[in-house]
Design a protein around this motif. Structure first.
Motif, PDB file in Angstrom:
ATOM      1  N   GLU A   1       0.836  -1.215   0.000  1.00  0.00           N
ATOM      2  CA  GLU A   1       0.000   0.000   0.000  1.00  0.00           C
ATOM      3  C   GLU A   1       0.867   1.260   0.000  1.00  0.00           C
ATOM      4  O   GLU A   1       0.576   2.226  -0.692  1.00  0.00           O
ATOM      5  CB  GLU A   1      -0.943   0.033   1.211  1.00  0.00           C
ATOM      6  CG  GLU A   1      -2.150  -0.876   1.080  1.00  0.00           C
ATOM      7  CD  GLU A   1      -1.850  -2.308   1.491  1.00  0.00           C
ATOM      8  OE1 GLU A   1      -0.881  -2.510   2.255  1.00  0.00           O
ATOM      9  OE2 GLU A   1      -2.577  -3.214   1.050  1.00  0.00           O
TER      10      GLU A   1
ATOM     11  N   TYR B   1      -1.297   5.729 -10.619  1.00  0.00           N
ATOM     12  CA  TYR B   1      -1.830   4.604 -11.373  1.00  0.00           C
ATOM     13  C   TYR B   1      -3.114   5.035 -12.059  1.00  0.00           C
ATOM     14  O   TYR B   1      -4.072   5.460 -11.408  1.00  0.00           O
ATOM     15  CB  TYR B   1      -2.098   3.428 -10.424  1.00  0.00           C
ATOM     16  CG  TYR B   1      -2.545   2.166 -11.113  1.00  0.00           C
ATOM     17  CD1 TYR B   1      -1.718   1.536 -12.033  1.00  0.00           C
ATOM     18  CD2 TYR B   1      -3.782   1.603 -10.844  1.00  0.00           C
ATOM     19  CE1 TYR B   1      -2.121   0.379 -12.670  1.00  0.00           C
ATOM     20  CE2 TYR B   1      -4.187   0.434 -11.465  1.00  0.00           C
ATOM     21  CZ  TYR B   1      -3.356  -0.166 -12.375  1.00  0.00           C
ATOM     22  OH  TYR B   1      -3.750  -1.322 -13.001  1.00  0.00           O
TER      23      TYR B   1
ATOM     24  N   GLN C   1     -12.380  -3.676 -12.408  1.00  0.00           N
ATOM     25  CA  GLN C   1     -11.414  -2.604 -12.712  1.00  0.00           C
ATOM     26  C   GLN C   1     -11.446  -1.506 -11.656  1.00  0.00           C
ATOM     27  O   GLN C   1     -10.438  -0.884 -11.363  1.00  0.00           O
ATOM     28  CB  GLN C   1     -11.722  -1.984 -14.071  1.00  0.00           C
ATOM     29  CG  GLN C   1     -11.256  -2.837 -15.227  1.00  0.00           C
ATOM     30  CD  GLN C   1     -12.204  -2.691 -16.388  1.00  0.00           C
ATOM     31  OE1 GLN C   1     -13.405  -2.917 -16.246  1.00  0.00           O
ATOM     32  NE2 GLN C   1     -11.689  -2.311 -17.541  1.00  0.00           N
ATOM     33  N   MET C   2     -12.658  -1.284 -11.090  1.00  0.00           N
ATOM     34  CA  MET C   2     -12.763  -0.263 -10.055  1.00  0.00           C
ATOM     35  C   MET C   2     -12.000  -0.708  -8.802  1.00  0.00           C
ATOM     36  O   MET C   2     -11.337   0.093  -8.143  1.00  0.00           O
ATOM     37  CB  MET C   2     -14.230  -0.051  -9.730  1.00  0.00           C
ATOM     38  CG  MET C   2     -14.536   1.326  -9.217  1.00  0.00           C
ATOM     39  SD  MET C   2     -16.296   1.535  -9.100  1.00  0.00           S
ATOM     40  CE  MET C   2     -16.750   1.592 -10.812  1.00  0.00           C
TER      41      MET C   2
ATOM     42  N   GLU D   1      -9.487  -2.707  -8.861  1.00  0.00           N
ATOM     43  CA  GLU D   1      -8.070  -2.634  -9.174  1.00  0.00           C
ATOM     44  C   GLU D   1      -7.573  -1.201  -9.056  1.00  0.00           C
ATOM     45  O   GLU D   1      -6.468  -0.949  -8.559  1.00  0.00           O
ATOM     46  CB  GLU D   1      -7.837  -3.165 -10.586  1.00  0.00           C
ATOM     47  CG  GLU D   1      -6.384  -3.435 -10.850  1.00  0.00           C
ATOM     48  CD  GLU D   1      -6.130  -3.762 -12.295  1.00  0.00           C
ATOM     49  OE1 GLU D   1      -6.317  -4.925 -12.656  1.00  0.00           O
ATOM     50  OE2 GLU D   1      -5.762  -2.852 -13.045  1.00  0.00           O
ATOM     51  N   ALA D   2      -8.413  -0.253  -9.494  1.00  0.00           N
ATOM     52  CA  ALA D   2      -8.032   1.158  -9.363  1.00  0.00           C
ATOM     53  C   ALA D   2      -7.861   1.516  -7.886  1.00  0.00           C
ATOM     54  O   ALA D   2      -6.922   2.213  -7.508  1.00  0.00           O
ATOM     55  CB  ALA D   2      -9.093   2.048 -10.009  1.00  0.00           C
ATOM     56  N   ALA D   3      -8.762   1.005  -7.047  1.00  0.00           N
ATOM     57  CA  ALA D   3      -8.669   1.296  -5.615  1.00  0.00           C
ATOM     58  C   ALA D   3      -7.382   0.716  -5.036  1.00  0.00           C
ATOM     59  O   ALA D   3      -6.662   1.364  -4.273  1.00  0.00           O
ATOM     60  CB  ALA D   3      -9.889   0.724  -4.889  1.00  0.00           C
ATOM     61  N   ARG D   4      -7.085  -0.505  -5.443  1.00  0.00           N
ATOM     62  CA  ARG D   4      -5.855  -1.152  -4.967  1.00  0.00           C
ATOM     63  C   ARG D   4      -4.632  -0.420  -5.498  1.00  0.00           C
ATOM     64  O   ARG D   4      -3.695  -0.127  -4.748  1.00  0.00           O
ATOM     65  CB  ARG D   4      -5.830  -2.603  -5.456  1.00  0.00           C
ATOM     66  CG  ARG D   4      -5.589  -3.623  -4.359  1.00  0.00           C
ATOM     67  CD  ARG D   4      -6.206  -4.970  -4.698  1.00  0.00           C
ATOM     68  NE  ARG D   4      -5.656  -5.594  -5.894  1.00  0.00           N
ATOM     69  CZ  ARG D   4      -4.564  -6.349  -5.920  1.00  0.00           C
ATOM     70  NH1 ARG D   4      -3.873  -6.575  -4.820  1.00  0.00           N
ATOM     71  NH2 ARG D   4      -4.149  -6.897  -7.031  1.00  0.00           N
ATOM     72  N   GLY D   5      -4.679  -0.081  -6.788  1.00  0.00           N
ATOM     73  CA  GLY D   5      -3.554   0.589  -7.418  1.00  0.00           C
ATOM     74  C   GLY D   5      -3.291   1.971  -6.839  1.00  0.00           C
ATOM     75  O   GLY D   5      -2.188   2.483  -6.918  1.00  0.00           O
ATOM     76  N   ASN D   6      -4.347   2.586  -6.244  1.00  0.00           N
ATOM     77  CA  ASN D   6      -4.158   3.885  -5.620  1.00  0.00           C
ATOM     78  C   ASN D   6      -3.772   3.760  -4.150  1.00  0.00           C
ATOM     79  O   ASN D   6      -3.771   4.755  -3.423  1.00  0.00           O
ATOM     80  CB  ASN D   6      -5.412   4.741  -5.776  1.00  0.00           C
ATOM     81  CG  ASN D   6      -5.452   5.419  -7.137  1.00  0.00           C
ATOM     82  OD1 ASN D   6      -4.696   6.328  -7.408  1.00  0.00           O
ATOM     83  ND2 ASN D   6      -6.316   4.927  -8.014  1.00  0.00           N
ATOM     84  N   GLY D   7      -3.506   2.545  -3.710  1.00  0.00           N
ATOM     85  CA  GLY D   7      -2.934   2.383  -2.382  1.00  0.00           C
ATOM     86  C   GLY D   7      -3.924   2.163  -1.251  1.00  0.00           C
ATOM     87  O   GLY D   7      -3.587   2.355  -0.090  1.00  0.00           O
ATOM     88  N   MET D   8      -5.162   1.754  -1.577  1.00  0.00           N
ATOM     89  CA  MET D   8      -6.087   1.425  -0.487  1.00  0.00           C
ATOM     90  C   MET D   8      -5.808   0.005  -0.015  1.00  0.00           C
ATOM     91  O   MET D   8      -5.525  -0.884  -0.819  1.00  0.00           O
ATOM     92  CB  MET D   8      -7.545   1.493  -0.971  1.00  0.00           C
ATOM     93  CG  MET D   8      -8.024   2.890  -1.256  1.00  0.00           C
ATOM     94  SD  MET D   8      -9.811   2.874  -1.497  1.00  0.00           S
ATOM     95  CE  MET D   8     -10.039   4.504  -2.196  1.00  0.00           C
ATOM     96  N   ASN D   9      -5.943  -0.226   1.296  1.00  0.00           N
ATOM     97  CA  ASN D   9      -5.822  -1.590   1.779  1.00  0.00           C
ATOM     98  C   ASN D   9      -7.190  -2.270   1.722  1.00  0.00           C
ATOM     99  O   ASN D   9      -8.199  -1.640   1.417  1.00  0.00           O
ATOM    100  CB  ASN D   9      -5.204  -1.633   3.191  1.00  0.00           C
ATOM    101  CG  ASN D   9      -6.038  -0.876   4.202  1.00  0.00           C
ATOM    102  OD1 ASN D   9      -7.264  -0.876   4.118  1.00  0.00           O
ATOM    103  ND2 ASN D   9      -5.382  -0.240   5.158  1.00  0.00           N
ATOM    104  N   ALA D  10      -7.209  -3.570   2.018  1.00  0.00           N
ATOM    105  CA  ALA D  10      -8.432  -4.359   1.825  1.00  0.00           C
ATOM    106  C   ALA D  10      -9.599  -3.765   2.617  1.00  0.00           C
ATOM    107  O   ALA D  10     -10.730  -3.687   2.127  1.00  0.00           O
ATOM    108  CB  ALA D  10      -8.185  -5.808   2.249  1.00  0.00           C
TER     109      ALA D  10
ATOM    110  N   GLN E   1     -10.011  -0.592   3.608  1.00  0.00           N
ATOM    111  CA  GLN E   1     -10.440   0.685   3.020  1.00  0.00           C
ATOM    112  C   GLN E   1     -11.252   0.460   1.751  1.00  0.00           C
ATOM    113  O   GLN E   1     -12.226   1.173   1.493  1.00  0.00           O
ATOM    114  CB  GLN E   1      -9.207   1.551   2.714  1.00  0.00           C
ATOM    115  CG  GLN E   1      -8.558   2.119   3.961  1.00  0.00           C
ATOM    116  CD  GLN E   1      -7.135   2.599   3.718  1.00  0.00           C
ATOM    117  OE1 GLN E   1      -6.443   2.105   2.824  1.00  0.00           O
ATOM    118  NE2 GLN E   1      -6.691   3.540   4.535  1.00  0.00           N
TER     119      GLN E   1
END
Lengths: 349, 256
Positions: free
Chosen positions: A71, A79, B152-153, B155-164, B166
């Motif tokens: 994270e 991204y 994809q949404m 993945e975007a959340a994960r890619g922006n650094g949210m943890n599980a 969040q």
């Protein structure tokens, strides 16, 4: 700077990414391209650990990415994906603020940063701040997606076919805008696409992948002039290699001095431009296909060129309007010089 | 559902909700005032007005039963739905879906028959039956609602650094909420109706006058209980409809 060292991804026995090593320098715009299933997207997602790599190393600014919690790593890397990645229940401003909020920036700094990014992407004058994603046009939504990726001012930006779902006209605008933002911010960008024209337009370096392997990693011009093998040549498209090369080159490199006259007397040169008192071209004397050398053709704003125009477009205009030369104009419409059909062959840069 | 009713402007739906709520409250409090009407309609029935308990007491007891059972169904159902959509619980999904389905295929009357010998008469066996019966729509809609969030949404959340956590709290739950609430709505409406049969094992509900009327061949009793249960279900349904609309965010799924 991003370094991939012997990067490999295995699913069972299949190696979807096979021993890729390449370095993306600071400020570089690196485009990963290749046919479907070549591993370009997988390679990109391994950089921010959305996919874990099986072998090899990825260094970000000299630091192994596995030393950071995923994270924290991802909050340091922008991204962007297709606009479907925007959160539909958040306003534009909230979407852009995603990463700064995760990083717990103070509210005032976040608000400032959001306004800054809306201005950078020319979204500030349209009252978009409080709109929801479904109220945006495709192009606007895509810009918001890129703005969100840039929000926390990361050094590196990863983009996974961000313009794949927009119409050609909007894509053209978005590409121009991304190129401008890249110039203005100097970010290191890794960009995945399957569209060669997009790659040639945006990239400072192109990595061409096939079946998980890196086939060629080079500047776009080198890729066109010196393709490593037949696969590269085929992928770029053998048939219009020459045109692709011209699409990378600007009119200014081909521009040469024009012969001027104030009246419509035929001058000694085969192509002469009749200009007015302000040096604006009014007519072309000679140089019209299928006409005699003394023909006078009134200059039409549609068959003029600017120094920034690609040579491909200039050539296209010459063919369409059946003239062998285009006047090159400055911002005020004054004659800077000319590009000619025969000049297309003689490249000086 | 009635398509024509849905396409009406929201203001008229709101007016409908308010007027039916007012009618419900008036009937609950003032059913006795209608005694002359029932006597005129059913001259041969005596008494023509159920008076063993007040309708207010019956309604409150009915509501308490539905509220407690729904709270349990919703907490257990949403928790189960969340569990089977997480990586750790994904393999339990078929098992949980099957169990929830069995809970609903099992007739509530049969559940009562089994639970009464164990738990005695009254509130508790009815509660068990209602909880089991109301579980399926909640589990199903929780799983379905979380499933509608595009990958994809996430993945975007994960890619922006949210943890599980969040991602679940900020993205998945808000986006799935409309579908989850639709499941709760079905569950609660089913339970409002089904709670009436609790009266066969001694639970105090709006089913009490209905059962008494059926046993004693007294149609006015049945009508008095059934009208209140029916109105209660309609009012609750309209209220849930308004709640669902708060979570539509204008996306295409909400337009249906």
């Amino acid at each position: 700077m991003i370094e991939l060292q012997g990067l490999t991804k295995r699913y069972g026995e299949t190696r979807v990414v096979d021993d890729i090593s390449l370095t993306v320098e600071q400020g570089e715009f690196c485009v990963l391209i290749g046919p479907s299933g070549c591993g370009k997207s997988t390679t990109l997602k391994m950089i921010n650990r959305l996919i874990a790599h099986s072998e090899g190393k990825i260094l970000l600014g000299g630091e192994d990415i596995t030393t950071l919690p995923p994270e924290r790593l991802r909050r340091r890397i922008g991204y962007a994906i297709q606009s479907i990645g925007l959160f539909p229940h958040w306003r534009v401003a909230d979407n852009i603020a995603t990463v700064p909020r995760l990083l717990k920036w103070p509210a005032s700094r976040i608000a400032e940063r959001v306004d800054e990014l809306l201005a950078l992407f020319q979204l500030d004058d349209e009252g978009l701040h409080d709109k929801y994603p479904h109220q945006l046009s495709g192009g606007q939504a895509q810009r918001v997606g890129v703005a969100r990726a840039l929000a926390a001012d990361p050094d590196v930006l990863l983009m996974d076919e961000p313009f794949g779902a927009v119409d050609p006209l909007t894509r053209d605008t978005l590409q121009a805008e991304l190129a401008r933002v890249h110039r203005q911010t100097g970010k290191t960008i890794v960009f995945v696409t399957h569209d060669m024209d997009e790659a040639l337009r945006l990239a400072s370096r192109v990595a061409l992948l096939n079946a998980g392997q890196l086939v060629q990693y080079d500047r776009p011009a080198e890729l066109l002039v010196a393709p490593a093998n037949d696969f590269v040549r085929d992928f770029i498209g053998r048939a219009d290699l020459g045109l692709k090369l011209l699409s990378r080159r600007r009119v200014e490199a081909y521009c040469r001095p024009a012969q001027r006259t104030r009246n419509n007397a035929i001058a000694s040169a085969p192509i002469t431009w009749q200009v007015d008192a302000d040096d604006r071209p009014m007519a072309l004397l000679g140089g019209r296909l299928g006409e005699s050398d003394i023909a006078r053709t009134v200059v039409n704003t549609e068959w003029t060129a600017t120094p920034e125009m690609s040579m491909k477009e200039a050539l296209s205009r010459m063919v369409w309007f059946r003239v062998t030369a285009l006047p090159v104009l400055d911002g005020e419409g004054r004659l800077l010089g000319e590009v000619t059909m025969s000049g297309v062959m003689g490249h000086r840069s | 559902m009635n398509v024509g009713a849905l396409s009406r402007p929201p203001s008229s739906r709101r007016a409908l909700l308010i007027s039916l709520s007012a009618l419900l409250i008036a009937l609950v409090v003032g059913m006795e005032q209608l005694a002359p009407l029932f006597r005129a309609l059913f001259p041969d029935q005596d008494p023509a007005m159920y008076q063993r308990e007040s309708f207010l007491d019956l309604t409150l007891a009915h509501l308490a039963l539905v509220l407690v059972s729904s709270l349990i169904s919703v907490s257990v159902g949403v928790a189960a739905g969340l569990f089977v959509t997480r990586p750790a619980g994904r393999e339990f999904e078929p098992l949980v879906s099957t169990l929830a389905a069995i809970g609903q295929t099992f007739p509530p009357a049969a559940v009562l028959a089994i639970v009464v010998p164990v738990a005695g008469f009254g509130f508790v066996p009815t509660l068990v039956a209602l909880v089991l019966y109301g579980l399926l729509p909640v589990v199903q809609n929780t799983v379905a609602g979380l499933g509608t969030v595009p990958s994809q949404m996430l993945e975007a959340a994960r890619g922006n650094g949210m943890n599980a956590w969040q991602i679940l709290w900020h993205i998945e739950l808000p986006l799935a909420m409309r579908v989850i609430i639709a499941g709760v709505r079905v569950s609660v409406i089913i339970n409002i109706g089904t709670a009436t049969i609790g009266s066969t094992v001694g639970a105090k509900t709006l089913g009490t006058p209905i059962i008494a009327g059926l046993v004693g061949n007294n149609l006015p009793y049945v009508i008095q209980g059934a009208v209140l249960v029916g109105l209660l279900a309609i009012v609750t349904d309209l209220a849930f409809e308004r709640l669902e609309q708060r979570f539509s965010f204008g996306d295409s799924r909400a337009a249906s």
